[in-house]
Write a protein that holds these residues in place. Structure first.
Motif, PDB file in Angstrom:
ATOM      1  N   HIS A 146     -24.877  -0.658 -34.588  1.00 15.35           N
ATOM      2  CA  HIS A 146     -24.348  -0.094 -33.341  1.00 15.35           C
ATOM      3  C   HIS A 146     -22.931   0.452 -33.514  1.00 15.35           C
ATOM      4  O   HIS A 146     -22.078   0.329 -32.638  1.00 15.35           O
ATOM      5  CB  HIS A 146     -24.428  -1.124 -32.199  1.00 15.35           C
ATOM      6  N   TRP A 175     -27.943   0.666 -37.050  1.00 21.98           N
ATOM      7  CA  TRP A 175     -28.471  -0.634 -36.610  1.00 21.98           C
ATOM      8  C   TRP A 175     -27.362  -1.633 -36.291  1.00 21.98           C
ATOM      9  O   TRP A 175     -27.579  -2.585 -35.542  1.00 21.98           O
ATOM     10  CB  TRP A 175     -29.492  -1.187 -37.593  1.00 21.98           C
ATOM     11  N   PHE A 197     -33.172  -6.562 -30.318  1.00 25.53           N
ATOM     12  CA  PHE A 197     -31.738  -6.744 -30.543  1.00 25.53           C
ATOM     13  C   PHE A 197     -31.134  -7.668 -29.483  1.00 25.53           C
ATOM     14  O   PHE A 197     -30.361  -8.569 -29.783  1.00 25.53           O
ATOM     15  CB  PHE A 197     -31.019  -5.394 -30.528  1.00 25.53           C
ATOM     16  N   HIS A 198     -31.534  -7.450 -28.248  1.00 26.75           N
ATOM     17  CA  HIS A 198     -31.008  -8.291 -27.170  1.00 26.75           C
ATOM     18  C   HIS A 198     -31.597  -9.694 -27.208  1.00 26.75           C
ATOM     19  O   HIS A 198     -31.009 -10.623 -26.640  1.00 26.75           O
ATOM     20  CB  HIS A 198     -31.267  -7.624 -25.815  1.00 26.75           C
ATOM     21  N   ASP A 229     -34.717   6.876 -35.538  1.00 27.69           N
ATOM     22  CA  ASP A 229     -33.896   7.169 -34.368  1.00 27.69           C
ATOM     23  C   ASP A 229     -32.835   8.236 -34.599  1.00 27.69           C
ATOM     24  O   ASP A 229     -32.260   8.750 -33.642  1.00 27.69           O
ATOM     25  CB  ASP A 229     -33.189   5.885 -33.901  1.00 27.69           C
ATOM     26  N   VAL A 285     -34.383   1.134 -34.433  1.00 31.31           N
ATOM     27  CA  VAL A 285     -33.712  -0.018 -33.830  1.00 31.31           C
ATOM     28  C   VAL A 285     -34.460  -0.392 -32.561  1.00 31.31           C
ATOM     29  O   VAL A 285     -34.585   0.406 -31.639  1.00 31.31           O
ATOM     30  CB  VAL A 285     -32.236   0.287 -33.510  1.00 31.31           C
ATOM     31  N   ASP A 286     -34.975  -1.601 -32.533  1.00 32.56           N
ATOM     32  CA  ASP A 286     -35.687  -2.120 -31.366  1.00 32.56           C
ATOM     33  C   ASP A 286     -34.663  -2.821 -30.477  1.00 32.56           C
ATOM     34  O   ASP A 286     -34.264  -3.961 -30.732  1.00 32.56           O
ATOM     35  CB  ASP A 286     -36.777  -3.102 -31.823  1.00 32.56           C
ATOM     36  N   GLU A 287     -34.221  -2.120 -29.436  1.00 28.26           N
ATOM     37  CA  GLU A 287     -33.144  -2.651 -28.591  1.00 28.26           C
ATOM     38  C   GLU A 287     -33.579  -3.925 -27.857  1.00 28.26           C
ATOM     39  O   GLU A 287     -32.765  -4.829 -27.637  1.00 28.26           O
ATOM     40  CB  GLU A 287     -32.687  -1.589 -27.592  1.00 28.26           C
ATOM     41  N   GLU A 288     -34.852  -4.009 -27.488  1.00 33.88           N
ATOM     42  CA  GLU A 288     -35.327  -5.223 -26.818  1.00 33.88           C
ATOM     43  C   GLU A 288     -35.195  -6.431 -27.748  1.00 33.88           C
ATOM     44  O   GLU A 288     -34.720  -7.503 -27.341  1.00 33.88           O
ATOM     45  CB  GLU A 288     -36.782  -5.045 -26.386  1.00 33.88           C
ATOM     46  N   PHE A 303     -34.738  -6.736 -35.635  1.00 31.26           N
ATOM     47  CA  PHE A 303     -34.561  -5.651 -34.670  1.00 31.26           C
ATOM     48  C   PHE A 303     -34.368  -4.283 -35.311  1.00 31.26           C
ATOM     49  O   PHE A 303     -34.249  -3.290 -34.606  1.00 31.26           O
ATOM     50  CB  PHE A 303     -33.388  -5.946 -33.726  1.00 31.26           C
ATOM     51  N   TRP A 304     -34.349  -4.197 -36.635  1.00 30.12           N
ATOM     52  CA  TRP A 304     -34.210  -2.879 -37.256  1.00 30.12           C
ATOM     53  C   TRP A 304     -35.126  -2.764 -38.466  1.00 30.12           C
ATOM     54  O   TRP A 304     -35.409  -3.747 -39.151  1.00 30.12           O
ATOM     55  CB  TRP A 304     -32.767  -2.578 -37.649  1.00 30.12           C
TER      56      TRP A 304
END
Length: 312
Positions: free
Chosen positions: A199, A197, A228-229, A258, A223-226, A248-249
Protein backbone atom coordinates in the motif's frame (compact mmCIF):
# COMPACT_ATOMS: atom_id res chain seq x y z
CA UNK A 1 14.04 1.31 -24.06
CA UNK A 2 14.84 -2.41 -24.15
CA UNK A 3 12.20 -4.98 -23.14
CA UNK A 4 13.06 -8.38 -21.70
CA UNK A 5 12.62 -10.85 -18.86
CA UNK A 6 14.51 -12.44 -15.98
CA UNK A 7 15.84 -15.74 -17.30
CA UNK A 8 15.62 -17.95 -14.20
CA UNK A 9 11.95 -18.73 -14.82
CA UNK A 10 12.93 -21.01 -17.71
CA UNK A 11 14.63 -24.16 -16.44
CA UNK A 12 16.78 -26.77 -18.21
CA UNK A 13 17.53 -24.49 -21.15
CA UNK A 14 20.89 -23.12 -22.20
CA UNK A 15 21.47 -19.38 -22.29
CA UNK A 16 21.63 -19.52 -26.08
CA UNK A 17 18.28 -21.31 -26.18
CA UNK A 18 16.81 -18.57 -24.00
CA UNK A 19 18.23 -15.88 -26.28
CA UNK A 20 16.76 -17.67 -29.29
CA UNK A 21 13.36 -17.93 -27.60
CA UNK A 22 13.46 -14.27 -26.53
CA UNK A 23 14.31 -13.17 -30.07
CA UNK A 24 11.51 -15.25 -31.58
CA UNK A 25 8.94 -13.64 -29.25
CA UNK A 26 10.25 -10.13 -29.87
CA UNK A 27 12.18 -9.36 -26.70
CA UNK A 28 15.35 -7.31 -27.05
CA UNK A 29 16.95 -7.83 -23.63
CA UNK A 30 17.50 -10.43 -20.93
CA UNK A 31 18.08 -10.02 -17.21
CA UNK A 32 20.40 -13.00 -16.76
CA UNK A 33 20.13 -15.13 -13.61
CA UNK A 34 23.62 -15.71 -12.20
CA UNK A 35 23.26 -17.57 -8.93
CA UNK A 36 25.94 -20.14 -8.03
CA UNK A 37 25.61 -23.41 -9.90
CA UNK A 38 24.69 -25.11 -6.63
CA UNK A 39 21.98 -23.25 -4.73
CA UNK A 40 18.56 -23.89 -3.20
CA UNK A 41 16.91 -20.50 -3.80
CA UNK A 42 13.42 -20.38 -5.26
CA UNK A 43 13.11 -18.43 -8.54
CA UNK A 44 16.88 -18.65 -9.01
CA UNK A 45 18.91 -19.75 -11.99
CA UNK A 46 22.51 -20.07 -13.13
CA UNK A 47 22.67 -19.21 -16.81
CA UNK A 48 26.30 -18.07 -16.55
CA UNK A 49 28.82 -19.79 -14.30
CA UNK A 50 30.42 -16.49 -13.35
CA UNK A 51 32.99 -17.99 -11.01
CA UNK A 52 34.49 -20.05 -13.84
CA UNK A 53 33.78 -17.82 -16.84
CA UNK A 54 36.44 -18.20 -19.53
CA UNK A 55 37.41 -15.80 -22.31
CA UNK A 56 36.14 -18.34 -24.84
CA UNK A 57 32.74 -18.43 -23.13
CA UNK A 58 32.61 -14.62 -23.10
CA UNK A 59 33.30 -14.60 -26.84
CA UNK A 60 30.59 -17.22 -27.45
CA UNK A 61 28.01 -15.37 -25.35
CA UNK A 62 28.71 -12.07 -27.11
CA UNK A 63 28.45 -13.79 -30.48
CA UNK A 64 25.07 -15.25 -29.49
CA UNK A 65 23.88 -11.84 -28.31
CA UNK A 66 24.71 -10.39 -31.71
CA UNK A 67 23.13 -13.35 -33.50
CA UNK A 68 19.83 -13.01 -31.63
CA UNK A 69 19.94 -9.20 -31.19
CA UNK A 70 19.75 -9.46 -27.39
CA UNK A 71 21.25 -7.08 -24.85
CA UNK A 72 21.81 -8.12 -21.26
CA UNK A 73 20.04 -5.56 -19.12
CA UNK A 74 21.57 -6.92 -15.93
CA UNK A 75 23.26 -9.88 -14.35
CA UNK A 76 21.04 -10.95 -11.45
CA UNK A 77 22.10 -12.43 -8.11
CA UNK A 78 19.75 -11.94 -5.17
CA UNK A 79 20.75 -13.37 -1.77
CA UNK A 80 20.91 -12.14 1.83
CA UNK A 81 24.05 -10.01 1.71
CA UNK A 82 23.68 -9.31 5.47
CA UNK A 83 23.30 -12.96 6.48
CA UNK A 84 24.09 -13.39 10.20
CA UNK A 85 26.61 -16.16 9.49
CA UNK A 86 29.95 -14.46 8.64
CA UNK A 87 31.10 -17.38 6.49
CA UNK A 88 27.89 -17.43 4.44
CA UNK A 89 28.00 -13.65 4.09
CA UNK A 90 31.59 -13.83 2.82
CA UNK A 91 30.58 -16.50 0.28
CA UNK A 92 27.71 -14.34 -0.98
CA UNK A 93 29.99 -11.31 -1.27
CA UNK A 94 32.60 -13.26 -3.21
CA UNK A 95 29.97 -14.52 -5.62
CA UNK A 96 28.50 -11.05 -6.13
CA UNK A 97 31.98 -9.76 -6.93
CA UNK A 98 32.33 -12.56 -9.49
CA UNK A 99 29.01 -11.45 -11.02
CA UNK A 100 30.31 -7.87 -11.24
CA UNK A 101 33.51 -9.00 -12.98
CA UNK A 102 31.45 -11.10 -15.42
CA UNK A 103 29.24 -8.09 -16.16
CA UNK A 104 32.30 -6.03 -17.05
CA UNK A 105 33.61 -8.76 -19.36
CA UNK A 106 30.25 -9.03 -21.10
CA UNK A 107 29.67 -5.28 -21.34
CA UNK A 108 26.56 -5.55 -19.16
CA UNK A 109 25.89 -2.22 -17.41
CA UNK A 110 24.02 -3.38 -14.31
CA UNK A 111 24.19 -5.99 -11.56
CA UNK A 112 21.14 -6.60 -9.37
CA UNK A 113 21.18 -7.85 -5.77
CA UNK A 114 19.42 -7.64 -2.38
CA UNK A 115 20.55 -6.01 0.82
CA UNK A 116 19.04 -8.71 3.01
CA UNK A 117 18.99 -8.37 6.78
CA UNK A 118 20.62 -9.81 9.88
CA UNK A 119 17.61 -10.72 12.04
CA UNK A 120 19.77 -10.88 15.17
CA UNK A 121 20.60 -7.17 14.98
CA UNK A 122 18.69 -3.90 15.19
CA UNK A 123 17.82 -1.90 12.08
CA UNK A 124 20.52 0.66 12.94
CA UNK A 125 23.11 -2.08 13.37
CA UNK A 126 22.04 -3.55 10.05
CA UNK A 127 22.53 -0.22 8.34
CA UNK A 128 25.95 0.18 9.95
CA UNK A 129 26.94 -3.20 8.48
CA UNK A 130 25.25 -2.32 5.18
CA UNK A 131 27.26 0.90 4.92
CA UNK A 132 30.56 -0.92 5.30
CA UNK A 133 29.65 -3.77 2.94
CA UNK A 134 27.95 -1.78 0.19
CA UNK A 135 30.46 1.06 0.20
CA UNK A 136 33.00 -1.62 -0.65
CA UNK A 137 30.74 -3.40 -3.18
CA UNK A 138 29.74 -0.21 -5.00
CA UNK A 139 33.38 0.89 -5.16
CA UNK A 140 34.27 -2.54 -6.56
CA UNK A 141 31.49 -2.22 -9.14
CA UNK A 142 32.69 1.25 -10.17
CA UNK A 143 36.21 -0.08 -10.65
CA UNK A 144 34.72 -2.58 -13.08
CA UNK A 145 32.52 -0.01 -14.87
CA UNK A 146 29.27 -1.51 -13.58
CA UNK A 147 26.37 -0.05 -11.58
CA UNK A 148 24.90 -1.94 -8.63
CA UNK A 149 21.16 -1.95 -7.94
CA UNK A 150 18.84 -3.26 -5.23
CA UNK A 151 15.40 -4.75 -5.86
CA UNK A 152 12.84 -3.42 -3.38
CA UNK A 153 11.42 -6.77 -2.24
CA UNK A 154 10.84 -7.30 1.51
CA UNK A 155 11.42 -11.07 1.13
CA UNK A 156 8.84 -12.26 3.68
CA UNK A 157 9.54 -15.81 2.54
CA UNK A 158 12.93 -15.70 4.24
CA UNK A 159 11.32 -15.40 7.68
CA UNK A 160 9.20 -18.05 9.35
CA UNK A 161 6.79 -15.36 10.59
CA UNK A 162 6.56 -13.72 7.16
CA UNK A 163 7.96 -10.40 8.33
CA UNK A 164 10.40 -8.38 6.19
CA UNK A 165 13.85 -9.86 5.71
CA UNK A 166 15.50 -6.94 3.89
CA UNK A 167 16.23 -3.32 4.77
CA UNK A 168 15.48 -1.99 1.29
CA UNK A 169 11.76 -2.33 0.61
CA UNK A 170 10.39 1.18 1.23
CA UNK A 171 11.21 4.84 0.55
CA UNK A 172 12.21 5.23 4.22
CA UNK A 173 14.91 2.63 3.69
CA UNK A 174 15.93 3.94 0.27
CA UNK A 175 16.63 7.35 1.77
CA UNK A 176 18.85 5.74 4.40
CA UNK A 177 20.58 3.53 1.81
CA UNK A 178 21.43 6.46 -0.42
CA UNK A 179 22.51 8.60 2.52
CA UNK A 180 24.89 5.86 3.64
CA UNK A 181 26.10 5.03 0.10
CA UNK A 182 25.57 8.19 -1.96
CA UNK A 183 27.33 7.03 -5.13
CA UNK A 184 25.46 7.64 -8.39
CA UNK A 185 26.48 4.08 -9.33
CA UNK A 186 24.09 2.71 -6.70
CA UNK A 187 20.37 2.55 -7.40
CA UNK A 188 17.16 0.54 -7.66
CA UNK A 189 15.75 -2.29 -9.68
CA UNK A 190 12.25 -0.90 -9.24
CA UNK A 191 9.45 -3.44 -8.73
CA UNK A 192 6.04 -1.74 -8.40
CA UNK A 193 4.24 -4.94 -7.36
CA UNK A 194 5.81 -5.05 -3.89
CA UNK A 195 4.98 -1.42 -3.29
CA UNK A 196 1.39 -2.09 -4.38
CA UNK A 197 0.74 -4.89 -1.86
CA UNK A 198 2.40 -2.85 0.88
CA UNK A 199 0.00 0.00 0.00
CA UNK A 200 2.83 2.35 -0.99
CA UNK A 201 2.15 4.70 -3.92
CA UNK A 202 4.44 3.27 -6.60
CA UNK A 203 3.73 6.06 -9.09
CA UNK A 204 4.77 8.66 -6.53
CA UNK A 205 7.93 6.61 -5.86
CA UNK A 206 8.62 6.35 -9.59
CA UNK A 207 8.59 10.15 -9.78
CA UNK A 208 10.52 10.87 -6.58
CA UNK A 209 13.31 8.34 -7.12
CA UNK A 210 13.67 8.73 -10.89
CA UNK A 211 17.40 9.45 -10.63
CA UNK A 212 17.98 6.21 -8.73
CA UNK A 213 15.89 3.89 -10.90
CA UNK A 214 18.23 1.98 -13.20
CA UNK A 215 15.95 -0.90 -14.23
CA UNK A 216 12.24 -1.69 -13.87
CA UNK A 217 10.80 -5.11 -13.13
CA UNK A 218 7.44 -5.64 -14.79
CA UNK A 219 5.61 -7.77 -12.25
CA UNK A 220 1.95 -7.52 -11.36
CA UNK A 221 0.01 -8.34 -8.22
CA UNK A 222 -3.54 -9.00 -7.07
CA UNK A 223 -4.33 -7.45 -3.70
CA UNK A 224 -7.40 -8.83 -1.95
CA UNK A 225 -8.49 -5.86 0.16
CA UNK A 226 -11.06 -7.92 2.07
CA UNK A 227 -8.35 -10.37 3.14
CA UNK A 228 -6.00 -7.47 3.86
CA UNK A 229 -8.50 -6.09 6.35
CA UNK A 230 -8.81 -9.57 7.88
CA UNK A 231 -5.09 -10.34 8.25
CA UNK A 232 -3.77 -6.79 8.66
CA UNK A 233 -0.53 -5.25 7.44
CA UNK A 234 1.65 -8.06 8.84
CA UNK A 235 -0.25 -10.67 6.87
CA UNK A 236 -1.36 -14.22 7.50
CA UNK A 237 0.52 -16.09 10.22
CA UNK A 238 -1.30 -19.43 10.62
CA UNK A 239 -1.70 -22.23 8.07
CA UNK A 240 0.39 -20.56 5.39
CA UNK A 241 0.43 -22.57 2.16
CA UNK A 242 3.94 -21.51 1.12
CA UNK A 243 6.72 -19.13 2.18
CA UNK A 244 5.17 -16.04 0.62
CA UNK A 245 1.57 -16.73 1.61
CA UNK A 246 0.59 -13.61 3.55
CA UNK A 247 -3.04 -14.19 2.70
CA UNK A 248 -3.90 -11.00 0.81
CA UNK A 249 -1.56 -10.64 -2.17
CA UNK A 250 -0.58 -12.83 -5.09
CA UNK A 251 2.14 -12.16 -7.70
CA UNK A 252 0.81 -12.50 -11.24
CA UNK A 253 1.78 -11.95 -14.86
CA UNK A 254 1.52 -8.28 -15.99
CA UNK A 255 -1.93 -7.68 -17.37
CA UNK A 256 -3.64 -10.10 -14.97
CA UNK A 257 -3.32 -7.99 -11.83
CA UNK A 258 -4.13 -4.62 -10.32
CA UNK A 259 -1.42 -2.46 -11.89
CA UNK A 260 -2.56 -0.17 -14.69
CA UNK A 261 0.46 -0.49 -16.98
CA UNK A 262 -0.70 2.25 -19.34
CA UNK A 263 -0.77 4.67 -16.42
CA UNK A 264 2.57 3.32 -15.21
CA UNK A 265 4.15 3.77 -18.64
CA UNK A 266 2.89 7.34 -18.85
CA UNK A 267 4.84 8.12 -15.68
CA UNK A 268 7.88 6.32 -17.10
CA UNK A 269 7.66 8.70 -20.07
CA UNK A 270 7.12 11.67 -17.76
CA UNK A 271 10.36 10.97 -15.87
CA UNK A 272 12.27 10.19 -19.06
CA UNK A 273 12.98 6.55 -18.23
CA UNK A 274 14.60 4.90 -21.26
CA UNK A 275 16.61 2.07 -19.74
CA UNK A 276 15.46 -1.54 -19.25
CA UNK A 277 11.96 -2.89 -18.67
CA UNK A 278 11.98 -6.57 -17.69
CA UNK A 279 9.29 -9.12 -16.84
CA UNK A 280 9.88 -10.98 -13.59
CA UNK A 281 7.74 -14.10 -13.91
CA UNK A 282 6.51 -15.34 -10.51
CA UNK A 283 2.96 -16.34 -11.41
CA UNK A 284 2.46 -19.82 -9.94
CA UNK A 285 -0.36 -20.55 -12.39
CA UNK A 286 2.17 -20.47 -15.27
CA UNK A 287 5.01 -22.38 -13.65
CA UNK A 288 4.54 -26.14 -13.91
CA UNK A 289 6.83 -26.49 -16.93
CA UNK A 290 8.60 -24.34 -19.52
CA UNK A 291 5.61 -24.44 -21.85
CA UNK A 292 3.47 -22.86 -19.12
CA UNK A 293 6.22 -20.35 -18.29
CA UNK A 294 6.46 -19.36 -21.95
CA UNK A 295 2.68 -18.92 -22.10
CA UNK A 296 2.94 -16.51 -19.18
CA UNK A 297 5.85 -14.58 -20.68
CA UNK A 298 4.08 -14.28 -24.01
CA UNK A 299 0.83 -13.12 -22.41
CA UNK A 300 2.81 -10.41 -20.58
CA UNK A 301 4.70 -9.49 -23.76
CA UNK A 302 1.47 -9.14 -25.74
CA UNK A 303 -0.04 -6.99 -22.99
CA UNK A 304 2.96 -4.71 -22.40
CA UNK A 305 4.59 -4.39 -25.82
CA UNK A 306 1.78 -2.31 -27.39
CA UNK A 307 1.83 -0.04 -24.34
CA UNK A 308 5.56 0.69 -24.18
CA UNK A 309 5.84 1.07 -27.94
CA UNK A 310 2.59 3.07 -28.14
CA UNK A 311 1.11 1.02 -30.93
CA UNK A 312 -2.09 2.52 -32.25
Amino acid sequence: MKFGFLTGCLQNMSLEEKMNYAHQVGFTALDVSCWPRENTRDYSGSDIDVENLTDAEVTKIKSDQQKYNIEFSSLAYYDNMLDPDPQIRATYKAHLEAVIIAAEKLGTPLVGCFTGKNQTKSIKENFDDFEVLFTDLVSFAEQHHVKLMIENCPMPGWQEDGLPATISYSPEFWDEMFKRVPSSSFGLNFDPSHLAWMHIDYLDCLRKYKDRIFHIDAKDVIVDEEQFHYYGIFGKKLNRQHEEDLGFWTPVIPGLGDINWSEFYNVMKEIGFDSYFSIEHEDRRFADNNKDVEAGLEYAYNHLNPIIHEFK
